[in-house]
Motif scaffolding. Structure first.
Motif: not given
Length: 331
Positions: A216-220, A254-258
């Motif tokens: 779901g990739r929550p925003s930063t 996961a690296y796209r989240l943080d």
């Protein structure tokens, strides 16, 4: 293997380093984990020993602008990342089966993805494509199915689109109707903040398989301000959806989240999903990490495996069995 090939392979696989102390997502630069050194053979071998035989990487992209021109609407201009390079990356980890996912930069032109799929063959390959549901014939879908296509992707996040409930419901119903006879997946890449839109849509789609990319990739911003997962916008809806028998989640990117692999929300998010439906979670590397090519993905793979084991979920279930069910790839 030529010297150049070795260098190219090593650039794609990075040694597992000791993580730095956690800091909030908003304070860490996006390139904080850029590669500084090539991996050691030992670190690659150690990671490979954890990966079960028959593993499927369920989310990879093949990109070759030299042979397959990008869409005029492409949001970025990537370097070539060919099927040969993808196979080299995965084979070093002992993985030989992959799902090629159509990237946004090719739009509805699936030529590059289909070319990669043909090279893999149906024993080791599957694909998720994009197509215009209003103009694509059943005969074309059948032809793609015979090649190993098993899904269609609706990609909102990569192109910065904000889905609206009525249009999203209309599109999902159209695509579900088109792919239902073939048993395909409708794959969604939307923000976690938009997942509440799916609460009333998905139950109306019947038994069509739904897969949500990158959990779901929550925003930063959401990750940096929410105190707990329960306060992440859309999180509770995601956990309710994954309880349905026809909804899967990709534990990927996961690296796209943080940029820190041990971000507490990311860990808690993944472990919550694993606890809720371990039989509806699938694994992916997200190679070649478009727009983040320098990320040390081995750090994230190691952490994902640790989280699975902490939740007493066999790696074989997440890396092999669930993918075989989702993508119609049982031997």
């Amino acid at each position: 293997m030529r010297k150049y090939d070795v260098h190219l392979l090593l650039r794609q696989i990075y040694s597992a380093r000791t993580p730095r102390p956690y800091r909030k997502a908003a304070t860490i630069p996006s390139r904080a984990l850029s590669t500084q050194h090539g991996p050691s053979a030992g670190s690659i071998a150690r990671l490979a020993t954890r990966i079960p035989r028959g593993t499927w990487d369920t989310h990879m992209h093949v990109v070759d602008p030299r042979a397959f021109p990008l869409s005029k609407d492409a949001q970025y201009q990537p370097s070539p990342h060919t099927i040969v390079e993808a196979q080299k990356f995965l084979s070093s980890l002992g993985i030989f089966k992959m799902v090629i996912v159509q990237p946004s930069i090719y739009g509805h032109d699936n030529a590059c993805t289909i070319d990669g799929l043909k090279r893999l063959g149906v024993e080791n390959g599957r694909a998720v494509i994009q197509f215009d549901v209003d103009t694509t014939s059943t005969e074309q879908l059948r032809e793609w199915h015979e090649l190993g296509v098993r899904g269609v992707r609706l990609n909102y996040k990569s192109v910065g689109a904000k889905p609206e409930k009525i249009s999203l419901a209309t599109q999902m119903h159209k695509y579900a109707t088109a792919v239902r006879p073939f048993g395909w997946v409708v794959e969604l890449y939307i923000a976690m903040e938009d997942i509440p839109l799916l609460e009333t849509i998905v139950p109306d789609l019947g038994d069509v398989k739904i897969c949500i990319d990158h959990f779901g990739r929550p925003s930063t911003e959401s990750l940096s301000t929410a105190q707990t997962n329960e306060l992440l916008p859309g999180f509770s809806c995601l956990t309710q959806l994954v309880k349905l028998d026809n909804v899967w989640v990709k534990l990927s990117a996961a690296y796209r989240l943080d940029p820190h692999p041990q971000h507490p929300h990311v860990q808690s998010l993944v472990r919550s999903i694993l606890r809720t439906r371990p039989d509806r979670c699938v694994f992916a590397t997200d190679w070649p990490h478009t727009r983040a090519e320098d990320v040390d993905v081995t750090l994230y793979l190691q952490e994902l495996f640790n989280w699975c084991e902490a939740e007493k979920v066999p790696l074989r279930k997440v890396l092999v069995e669930n993918a075989e069910e989702l993508f119609d790839a049982r031997p």
